[in-house]
Design a protein around this motif. Structure first.
Motif, short mmCIF file in Angstrom:
data_model
loop_
_atom_site.label_atom_id
_atom_site.label_comp_id
_atom_site.label_asym_id
_atom_site.label_seq_id
_atom_site.Cartn_x
_atom_site.Cartn_y
_atom_site.Cartn_z
N THR A 304 6.87 -2.56 -6.01
CA THR A 304 7.80 -3.27 -5.12
C THR A 304 9.21 -3.30 -5.69
O THR A 304 10.19 -3.22 -4.95
N ASP A 397 4.53 1.12 2.51
CA ASP A 397 3.70 0.63 1.41
C ASP A 397 2.23 0.85 1.75
O ASP A 397 1.85 0.82 2.91
N GLU A 398 1.43 1.05 0.72
CA GLU A 398 -0.01 1.25 0.90
C GLU A 398 -0.24 2.31 1.96
O GLU A 398 -0.92 2.10 2.96
N GLY A 555 -2.43 -5.66 -1.99
CA GLY A 555 -1.09 -6.07 -2.37
C GLY A 555 -0.75 -7.53 -2.63
O GLY A 555 0.34 -7.81 -3.10
MG MG Z 1 2.19 -3.56 -3.69
#
Ligand code: MG
Ligand code: ADP
Length: 689
Positions: A304, A397-398, A555
């Motif tokens: 992040t 993300d992911e 996350g």
């Molecule tokens: Mg993360």
């Protein structure tokens, strides 16, 4: 005659064509590449006195009795007889037409699973066909069963594919052979032969190898598909080279670099790995060439922060950046983190998910259209009404939770005349390098391979659930020390409702025995507002124990949480366990993970739990996962959102990859175009990724 549009086939109307399109079937030749799920042996009839329970069989005879019975509901029961014996046919739901089909004296052929009951052998809902006497001949090949979709019956798809195969055999539907004949062992030479074999294998064909995909016919098809994919990626890369992305040149604020200010505000020093990746991204963003970078980093490795730097750079250049997470929960967490990091730098953060409605939504949309610097949200950002002023960077993300198409949709959002946004995709799912090259073809790869300092590896133990009381004592001790903990109840059945219920029950129980502490519950069926409130309380330390379903898998970051309990751990895969465990061990305290299992443990589960106890290294775990489950599963398109293949399986067929550049080079332009059109579709091939 050559290929036709599917709508040109007799009997295929607009509605059917639309449904077939959902299966990716647009042209008649596409039908040939729609491969069977399994095969049924209808080459023989089983005499009724030779039936065996649990076996699928084809039988034929005359209906000697029919009745409607009332048990819990109305059902149709008919007795079928041949020269050797009898069998009951049972229909729990039925149409008047079936009732007519099964009148006494009718001759029928049935295919179904045989069961043994007190009344004798029976079949429930067999596939039934009225036959003449003497009965028609039996097929000389196995019968393929195909994947279908809503509104497309097995019978219809089988008929359409059967017609296409007939036309192929008769030479009416021509498929050009693009691959040079090489006479290799283990690979069929002829495309047409391979297709016929797959759709109509002889009764003695090696079915297991067809289904597992190591049959020479499948090898032929898979290799061609991989080649087409290789050609497509080369073409997309070429197209991308022609495109330009905005050059990101952050302006200093108050005479100081914004990135430096950002890093000073973090309160910690980026790790060497983070610094290296930040440098790579800075370089990418500084040129016109659209960045396509995949950032791999284990859970907790600090992706992040890297994303934050990229966002700040874009914002300080006067352009827009968006960051997308796969769940509301994670998006919400990013929003919190980014606001905390970016607000002091004077950068506005806009929040948009599907659950943001009414005035808040209108305002978010307006701010995005007006050019607000940083936008955080879920896939709602892909949607139609969202219009960016000038999107220069999209971060996903992911990424394994998204499909390739969603990634493309976001890229297209930011597309303006001759300009594409940069893209950064992040994933905590490490995949072996050979596979990554094709799965993420066209992406440059960065890796964060060092965890932030001071992290002690999470201590992991596996315990039988019979020792739950002990575990709860230990939990109480941890909570008393002022630490927080998670208790995860994973999917017990394939049902979100049941999962939520199990978590509810468990949280009530735990709240009772841990009455000194605040226990909260979070699951996927709660409203976003509720989930956010629960998470906010947990982050703030107002609640001590969070009972959750696997919604917290991805996350979630609460450094004070140091204990993770996972129930039914024996049912979860390695990568999922690793993701869950990664929720703890993010602070400086020694963290622990307790894997509760229900004995007796199977061999695979024992091995998985052992791996979890022995290592916390995501790459090692990924390799193990690969070994235990096989590459097909690990890379399964369902999970990873990587390139989709119709037939090829990256794990299984990876050994072909090396050969692709040579094969590609041996083809002329017509063959290249032809292969792409056949396997990928021209439209997609020209999308700039
Ligand atoms: Mg993360
Ligand atoms: P992930 O890679 O799993 O997304 P995060 O970005 O959520 O990891 O980072 C995990 C935690 O580690 C966060 O609390 C973050 O603030 C912290 N962190 C990240 N980088 C560092 C660092 N260099 N030093 C100390 N803590 C860090």
């Amino acid at each position: 005659m050559s290929d036709r549009q599917i709508t040109e086939i007799k009997g295929v109307g607009a509605k059917t064509a639309e449904r077939l399109a959902a299966l990716g079937l647009l042209k008649e030749s596409d039908l040939l590449f729609h491969l069977p799920l399994r095969y049924e042996d209808r080459t023989q009839l089983t005499p009724l006195n030779a039936l065996r329970a649990g076996v699928w069989a084809q039988v034929e005879g005359v209906i000697v009795h029919q009745s409607i019975r009332y048990a819990r509901s109305r059902m149709l029961v008919a007795t079928l007889a041949d020269d050797t014996g009898q069998c009951l046919l049972r229909y729990f739901r039925f149409y008047p037409s079936q009732q007519r089909q099964l009148t006494e004296g009718a001759r029928v052929r049935c295919f179904g699973e045989v069961r043994w009951t007190q009344q004798g052998f029976e079949m429930a809902h067999p596939q039934t066909q009225t036959v003449s006497d003497p009965s028609p001949s039996l097929p000389d090949h196995l019968t393929a069963v195909y994947p279908t979709t809503q509104g497309i019956s097995q019978a219809l798809i089988a008929k359409l594919i059967g017609q296409a195969v007939d036309r192929l055999v008769k030479g009416q539907l021509l498929l050009t052979e693009f691959l040079p004949s090489r006479g290799e062992a283990g690979v069929m030479d002829s495309l047409a032969e391979a297709l016929v074999c797959v759709h109509r294998p002889g009764p003695h064909e090696n079915i297991a190898s067809l289904l597992e995909g190591n049959h020479p016919a499948i090898a032929r098809l898979a290799r061609e598909e991989l080649l087409a994919h290789h050609l497509t990626v080369a073409r997309q890369n070429h197209a991308r080279e022609q495109q330009k992305a905005p050059v990101i040149q952050p302006k200093p604020v108050k005479g100081q670099s914004v990135v430096e200010q950002f890093i000073q505000g973090l309160g910690f020093e980026p790790t060497p790995a983070q610094k290296r990746v930040i440098d790579e991204i800075t370089q990418d963003l500084g040129t016109h060439r659209p960045m396509r970078r995949l950032l791999q980093g284990d859970v907790g490795s600090g992706k992040t922060v890297v994303a934050g730097v990229a966002l700040v750079m874009v914002a300080a250049s006067g352009l827009q950046a968006a960051m997308i997470a796969p769940t509301e929960l994670l998006a919400e967490q990013h929003h919190r983190t980014l606001k905390q990091w970016l607000t002091p730098l004077g950068i506005e953060v806009v929040w948009l998910t599907g659950k943001v409605t009414g005035k808040a939504r209108a305002s978010a949309l307006e701010r995005i259209a007006n050019g607000s610097a940083v936008v955080v949200g879920t896939h709602a950002l892909f949607q139609e009404p969202v219009v960016f002023k000038r999107l220069a960077l999209a971060i996903i993300d992911e990424q394994h939770r998204f499909g390739v198409h969603q990634r493309l949709a976001l890229a297209n959002k930011g597309k303006r005349e001759g300009e594409l946004p940069h893209q950064l995709v992040m994933t905590a799912t490490p995949i072996p390098r050979t596979l990554a090259m094709t799965a993420y073809a066209g992406l440059d790869v960065s890796v964060i391979d060092v965890l932030p300092p001071g992290r002690k590896p999470v201590k992991t133990v596996a315990m039988s659930q019979q020792r739950r009381d002990e575990v709860i004592d230990r939990l109480a001790t941890v909570l008393r020390e002022g630490r927080q903990a998670y208790w995860v109840c994973p999917l017990i059945e394939e049902s979100e409702v049941l999962e939520a219920e199990a978590a509810e029950t468990r949280s009530a129980e735990l709240a009772k025995v841990l009455s000194d502490f605040k226990v909260a519950l979070i699951h996927g069926r709660m409203k976003t507002k509720e989930k956010q409130a629960v998470m906010a309380d947990f982050v703030a330390g107002k609640t001590h124990l969070l009972v959750a379903t696997t919604v917290i898998e991805v996350g979630v970051d609460v450094p004070n949480a140091s204990l993770m309990m996972i129930e039914n751990a024996e049912r979860l895969g390695l990568s999922q366990l690793h993701q869950l465990r990664g929720r703890v061990g993010r602070g400086s305290a020694q963290a622990a993970c307790v894997l509760l299992y229900k004995p007796p443990l199977g061999e695979m589960a024992t091995e998985r739990l052992k791996v979890m106890r022995e290592t916390t290294d995501g790459f090692v775990i990924a390799e193990k996962d690969l070994e235990l489950r096989g590459p097909g599963e690990v890379l399964g398109t369902r999970q990873t959102g990587v390139m989709r293949f119709k037939i090829a399986d990256l794990g299984r067929d990876a050994h072909w990859l090396e050969d692709m550049p040579t094969l590609a080079a041996s083809l002329d332009e017509v063959a290249r175009e032809g292969l792409i059109a056949r396997w990928v579709g021209m439209a997609e091939a020209y999308i700039e990724v």
